[in-house]
Enzyme design. Structure first.
Site, short mmCIF file in Angstrom:
data_model
loop_
_atom_site.label_atom_id
_atom_site.label_comp_id
_atom_site.label_asym_id
_atom_site.label_seq_id
_atom_site.Cartn_x
_atom_site.Cartn_y
_atom_site.Cartn_z
N LEU A 549 0.85 -1.18 0.00
CA LEU A 549 0.00 0.00 0.00
C LEU A 549 0.89 1.23 0.00
O LEU A 549 1.96 1.23 0.63
CB LEU A 549 -0.93 0.03 1.22
CG LEU A 549 -2.03 -1.03 1.32
CD1 LEU A 549 -2.79 -0.88 2.62
CD2 LEU A 549 -2.98 -0.92 0.14
N TYR A 583 -2.22 11.00 3.54
CA TYR A 583 -1.53 12.16 2.97
C TYR A 583 -2.53 12.97 2.16
O TYR A 583 -3.17 12.45 1.25
CB TYR A 583 -0.36 11.72 2.08
CG TYR A 583 0.76 11.08 2.84
CD1 TYR A 583 1.83 11.82 3.33
CD2 TYR A 583 0.77 9.69 3.07
CE1 TYR A 583 2.87 11.22 4.02
CE2 TYR A 583 1.80 9.09 3.77
CZ TYR A 583 2.84 9.86 4.23
OH TYR A 583 3.87 9.26 4.93
#
Length: 773
Positions: A549, A583
């Site tokens: 990931l 993020y």
């Protein structure tokens, strides 16, 4: 094969594929082979040694100093009336006048040969052999164009000339005497055979021994390129070191093949890894290429050995030749081997070719049963027995037979490293094989004593990530790189870090988070990024973590897509929520790994699979190429027959065309095609195809593309009612996409536009009902 027996060299086993070495001074020209030159000199020596003693004295007098009183300085008797052209040895008169004066010093021939009066016939024959070697070298000096080679020939000429004058034995004056490096090439290959193949059954071991003998014989008769030629081909190589070895090779190995007055050594016994490294790449390529070209001349019993097993043997040996950590070049290797224990690389118990074969069989035979884990160490025939056969399976004997015909890398079309069709990681993989780059998984451990080198590499990684990821705070990068929970796969070149992938493993959750991935700017576009990711995938397969990931920004999405990442996340959300950091402005992407795939060799395997499929298709076509009798039914008045009733048509693989709606009304067809064409022209990726390609913008385009097509031309054809069927319209549109892909590289913008627009076009065709959905 006993471990202590070693490899005994015999006659070259390559047969027609063996390269014939060139005689000195001949520069490898046709008809100047070693066998011919050596045989001619030996015949001349035998003829001269059988001549009467006066004739021998005359021959030796030419190279003997004058012994007359008065301290004459003449170094060789010269005939008063030499013939305009040198006569053949067998045409020379046996009448010799020892009183005939010398043209230089006027003393007689007898004055030049007084020292030979009491010399035995054996000694005189030895000196005559040196005389013919001197004459041969004199010819070589004048014919040779390369300055370095010419200098060596001249030095040997003077040495032999001096030996005749002093009636001594030629002794080469050198700072070092053979052998020049230990272990020798022969010992290194011996070690390689023990290192990699000692576990094989005796019959298979014997095959490897045959290959080793073949390889050693080729080196012993190999013609080295001159230092000047090598400087042009490899400017950055150690020119001084190569010149030293080239000079040694000429003096001790090459020239003595023809001038038997000089002591001769085998190249493989006096040289070691240094010389082998300088010739291996070129030698391997030329050997395989010539074997491929002359395969029809090979004897059947040698053909399989040379075309199938020899390339694999050379590939495995190449890794050990260029590896900095290979144990076969250690002088202590033999001591360890004779004790019965041969060192084996971790995880390298099976040759790489076994793994490659497994993956090819997975692709060709429909794969292994779902849920069953494949062990690479398990014999293939066991797996074949366990797997139930299904319709369409390819028999194993056919697969083995096809693989035997393409095992020679030279038969697989080569692609330049700069070619658009070459694998992205091809250059990086070759650099790793040669030891130019290295990969290490490192981290900042709190349990072990700090390692200075690893700490320096971590600092280097921190610098690379900071420069290449300017949006990331440097403090954040430093904290994660030096965090003991994070690891980094580092790419090392010339002892310094040039790239890496920082990651954190979550074994309990079944995934790994990739945090940073970067390669320093001046080392990009070399395939390092792809090869880095492939190494990371194999590292995780070993640790049984099969999911990645990562959060990718808009600049990194393209890279991760190429590496097999997508927005379709296979890991359940409950597994990663709360474990990885979100993020802002980034896209979560995931990649699921296949434990059956050796990722670092994946492009090589795909290349070989394509070749296997191609060969299988060719074999199938050969089987169905039959000539059937013509149809006679039309003579009986039959006007039309179904296509499938034509003899042989189904054997070709023909199937009835997919059903589609053929619009019989011309106006309805025109309207439908006009709508589709308008949609295609309005697409954002249609801009490269709007008008015919201009010669000024694409030089040579019309030499490559014989049948150009564009959307403007299609519009004009549609307007003139050219498209009377949907097939004509679809053929022209497909021609646009085919031409684009044939002329442009896969990485080009045009190539990508063609792929996208083609999918869009067929979507519209299906919506219009012109073809089946």
């Amino acid at each position: 094969m006993a471990d202590s027996a070693g490899i005994q060299q015999g006659s070259p086993a390559v047969g027609a594929a063996g390269l014939v070495p060139a005689a000195p001074g001949a520069a490898g020209t046709e008809g100047s082979g070693a066998a011919g030159g050596s045989a001619r000199i030996a015949a001349k020596k035998a003829q001269l040694r059988s001549s009467p003693r006066p004739k021998k004295l005359e021959k030796l007098g030419v190279y003997s100093s004058c012994k007359a009183e008065g301290a004459c300085k003449c170094n060789g008797w010269k005939s008063q009336n030499p013939p305009p052209t040198p006569p053949q040895t067998d045409q020379l008169s046996n009448t010799v006048n020892l009183q005939e004066p010398c043209r230089s010093c006027s003393h007689t021939l007898g004055d030049h040969v007084t020292h030979l009066e009491n010399v035995s016939e054996e000694e005189m024959n030895r000196l005559l052999g040196i005389v013919l070697d001197v004459e041969y070298l004199y010819t070589c000096v004048h014919k040779e164009e390369d300055a370095d080679t010419k200098q060596v020939y001249f030095s040997l000429f003077k040495l032999l000339r001096k030996s005749i004058l002093q009636m001594g034995k030629p002794m080469l004056e050198a700072q070092e005497s053979p052998p020049f490096e230990k272990p020798s090439i022969e010992q290194g290959v011996n070690n390689f055979v023990q290192y990699k193949f000692s576990h094989l059954p005796s019959k298979e071991r014997q095959t490897i021994m045959e290959l080793a003998k073949m390889f050693l014989n080729q080196i012993n008769y190999w013609q080295l390129e001159t230092p000047s030629q090598r400087r042009q081909r490899v400017p950055s190589d150690d020119a001084v070191g190569y010149k030293v070895n080239y000079t040694r090779w000429l003096c001790y190995c090459n020239v003595p093949q023809f001038c038997d007055s000089l002591p001769r050594y085998e190249t493989t016994q006096i040289f070691g890894r240094t010389l082998l490294r300088s010739v291996f790449t070129v030698m391997r390529k030329q050997l395989l290429e010539q074997a491929r070209q002359e395969k029809d001349k090979l004897p059947p019993e040698k053909r399989t050995l040379i075309l199938t097993h020899f390339p694999k043997f050379l590939s495995m040996l190449e890794e050990e030749v260029y590896s900095h950590s290979s144990p076969i070049w250690s002088q202590d290797f033999l001591a360890g081997a004779t004790g019965g224990q041969i060192p084996i690389h971790t995880g390298d118990a099976n040759p790489q070719t076994h793994l490659l074969l497994i993956v090819i069989l997975i692709a060709l035979c429909g794969g292994f049963p779902v849920g069953e884990k494949r062990k690479t160490s398990e014999p293939l025939h066991h797996e074949e027995n366990k797997r139930p056969r299904v319709v369409g399976d390819i028999p194993m004997d056919l697969i083995n037979e096809v693989m035997a015909t393409i095992s020679d890398p030279a038969t697989i079309p080569e692609t330049s490293l700069l070619s658009a069709h070459s694998a992205r990681d091809e250059a990086a993989r070759l650099e790793e094989r040669r030891g130019v780059i290295e990969f290490h998984v490192i981290g900042n451990s709190l349990n072990q004593k700090p390692n200075k080198r690893i700490l320096m590499w971590l600092v280097g990684l921190q610098n690379v990530f900071s420069h290449q990821l300017p949006r990331m705070p440097k403090e954040y990068i430093t904290r994660l790189v030096f965090d003991p929970k994070h690891k980094t796969l580092s790419l090392i070149k010339d002892g310094r870090v040039i790239g890496g992938i920082c990651f954190r493993m979550f074994p309990s959750q079944g995934f790994t988070e990739i945090v940073f991935c970067a390669v320093t700017s001046n080392e990009q576009v070399k395939g390092y990024g792809t090869h880095l990711m492939n190494h990371l995938k194999e590292y995780h397969i070993k640790h049984e973590i099969l999911n990645f990931l990562t959060y990718a920004d808009e600049y990194a999405i393209g890279y991760f897509k190429k590496q097999g990442f997508s927005k379709d996340i296979k890991v359940p959300k409950t597994k990663y929520v709360g474990y990885i950091k979100d993020y802002e402005g980034a896209t979560l992407m995931g990649c699921e790994l296949n434990p059956s795939i050796p990722y670092t060799e994946f492009s090589v395997i795909i290349k070989k699979q394509k070749e296997i499929i191609k060969k299988l298709i060719e074999r199938k076509q050969a089987q169905i190429r039959k000539v059937y009798p013509g149809l006679s039914c039309f003579k009986d008045g039959v006007r039309q027959i179904p296509i499938e009733s034509i003899p042989g048509i189904r054997e070709t693989g023909w199937k009835p065309a997919g059903k589609g709606k053929e619009l019989k009304d011309p106006e309805q067809l025109y309207s439908t095609l006009k709508t589709i064409l308008q949609h295609v022209k309005s697409h954002q990726n249609a801009w490269p195809f709007m008008e015919p390609v201009k010669k000024t913008e694409a030089p040579g385009y019309y030499q490559v593309i014989r049948f150009p097509m564009d959307l403007k031309t299609m519009s004009e054809r549609l307007k003139s009612r050219y498209y009377t069927t949907r097939k004509l319209f679809m053929a022209d549109m497909q021609r646009i996409f085919t031409n684009c892909r044939e002329y442009n590289a896969p990485e080009s913008e045009y190539y990508k536009c063609a792929n996208i627009l083609e999918k869009f076009f067929y979507t519209k065709i299906k919506e219009a009902g012109l073809i089946e959905k």
